[in-house]
Design an enzyme around this catalytic site. Structure first.
Site, short mmCIF file in Angstrom:
data_model
loop_
_atom_site.label_atom_id
_atom_site.label_comp_id
_atom_site.label_asym_id
_atom_site.label_seq_id
_atom_site.Cartn_x
_atom_site.Cartn_y
_atom_site.Cartn_z
N LEU A 161 0.80 -1.26 0.08
CA LEU A 161 0.01 -0.13 -0.04
C LEU A 161 0.87 1.09 -0.13
O LEU A 161 1.69 1.43 0.66
CB LEU A 161 -0.96 0.00 1.15
CG LEU A 161 -1.76 1.05 1.20
CD1 LEU A 161 -2.90 1.08 0.41
CD2 LEU A 161 -2.67 1.11 2.87
N ASP A 162 0.52 2.23 -0.86
CA ASP A 162 1.36 3.49 -0.97
C ASP A 162 2.72 3.48 -0.85
O ASP A 162 3.56 4.34 -0.60
CB ASP A 162 0.85 4.31 0.12
CG ASP A 162 -0.71 4.75 0.02
OD1 ASP A 162 -1.34 4.88 -1.25
OD2 ASP A 162 -1.33 5.02 1.04
N ALA A 163 3.38 2.31 -1.71
CA ALA A 163 4.66 2.22 -1.58
C ALA A 163 5.20 1.98 -3.18
O ALA A 163 6.47 1.46 -3.38
CB ALA A 163 5.06 1.03 -0.78
#
Length: 326
Positions: free
Chosen positions: A269-271
């Protein structure tokens, strides 16, 4: 001695070309009134391969040997990595260098240097990238993308808009989509059912997906099944405030710098690899309304710029979690 090099070149005969249409360009010496003169076309080529001596020379020769003319070339070789990245812009006569022959010539170059990536694009000849836009309740990024598409600022064709929010028939978004013949698909989601199978059925002919503030997490299974890039916009500089109402969190924390991040979606997530980031200063004089407005404007600009860069072949993967942005 540093092995990092970054070369940017532009040829003197095309100074000022940005103010003219590529279609008006002619090679030096061509007669303006000759009926046999062909209109020149703009091409883009990106290349990624193991670093070696002579790559730039071979790239230049590939274009020049067919009568093409390089407008600009950008090269990046990271220190101690032994990998070569380049992006070239050129003009050529499509009569003298047909599109099929161009693909074959660059493919031969790719084999010569064992390239991991070699992509050529001719915007005037190749179809625009087809995208589907996924959005939830917030409209600002979705509306900006629709208007950017309408104005021709974004070189894409929007095949459909998919949302887990049911917009009314008299809303601005629905009226716009109906007027332009773009389908809108409302898929009601729950914690148990994210409707990912239904989404996949709606996007088989797209080149990539855009999440315009889509407030659902896409699973690894979805990403593997889709098999193409997904671009997301995040409401801050990663890592940043997470969870609900991030603007309120940042506002209450008294931050002085806000931002937006556009990145590729991965299972983590969000990486995913970052494509674009933008920032703007805020102060104690901002109220919550002006704070949110500044934040949303950054999100719109950042997402649009990331999409444009992607379509112009300016984004290349680098070391797994990074990108080279020409």
């Amino acid at each position: 001695m540093s092995l990092t090099r970054r070369v940017s070149t532009s040829l003197p005969q095309v100074i000022g070309f940005a103010n003219r249409s590529f279609k008006s360009l002619r090679f030096p010496g061509q007669s303006l009134d000759s009926s046999s003169s062909s209109v020149l076309t703009h091409g883009i080529h990106v290349f990624q391969c193991p670093d070696a001596v002579g790559i730039v020379a071979k790239l230049s020769d590939c274009i020049a040997s067919k009568g093409g003319n390089i407008l600009g070339a950008d090269v990046f070789v990271p220190e101690n990595k032994r990998v070569f990245y380049s992006r070239s812009q050129f003009i050529f006569d499509p009569v003298k260098w047909p599109r099929e022959q161009m693909d074959e010539d660059f493919n031969n170059l790719s084999k010569m240097f064992n390239a991991m990536r070699s992509v050529v694009r001719v915007p005037d000849q190749d179809p625009k990238y087809k995208i589907a836009v996924l959005a939830s309740k917030q409209d600002h990024c979705l509306v900006d993308l629709l208007h950017g598409w309408q104005d021709g600022r974004l070189p894409v064709d929007i095949t459909c808009v998919i949302s887990n929010h049911d917009r009314g028939s008299n809303t601005h978004v629905i009226r716009f989509l109906e007027r332009h013949g773009i389908p809108y698909h409302y898929l009601r989601t729950t914690k148990e059912n994210k409707r990912e199978g239904d989404i996949l059925e709606l996007v088989p002919n797209t080149d990539f997906l855009v999440l315009a503030r889509y407030m659902q997490i896409l699973s690894g299974n979805f990403l593997r099944s889709y098999g193409k890039d997904v671009i997301n916009i995040h409401h801050g500089l990663l890592p940043s405030f997470k969870g609900g109402n991030p603007s309120r969190q940042a506002f209450d924390a008294g931050v002085k710098l806000i931002g937006a991040t556009s990145h590729f979606v991965t299972e983590e997530l969000d990486a995913g690899p970052i494509i674009e980031q933008m920032v703007e200063r805020v102060s104690h004089r901002d109220n919550l309304l002006s704070f949110v407005q500044k934040s949303e404007n950054l999100e719109k600009q950042c997402l649009a710029k990331a999409i444009k860069s992607y379509c112009e072949l300016r984004v290349l993967p680098y070391e797994g979690k990074k990108t080279v942005l020409f």
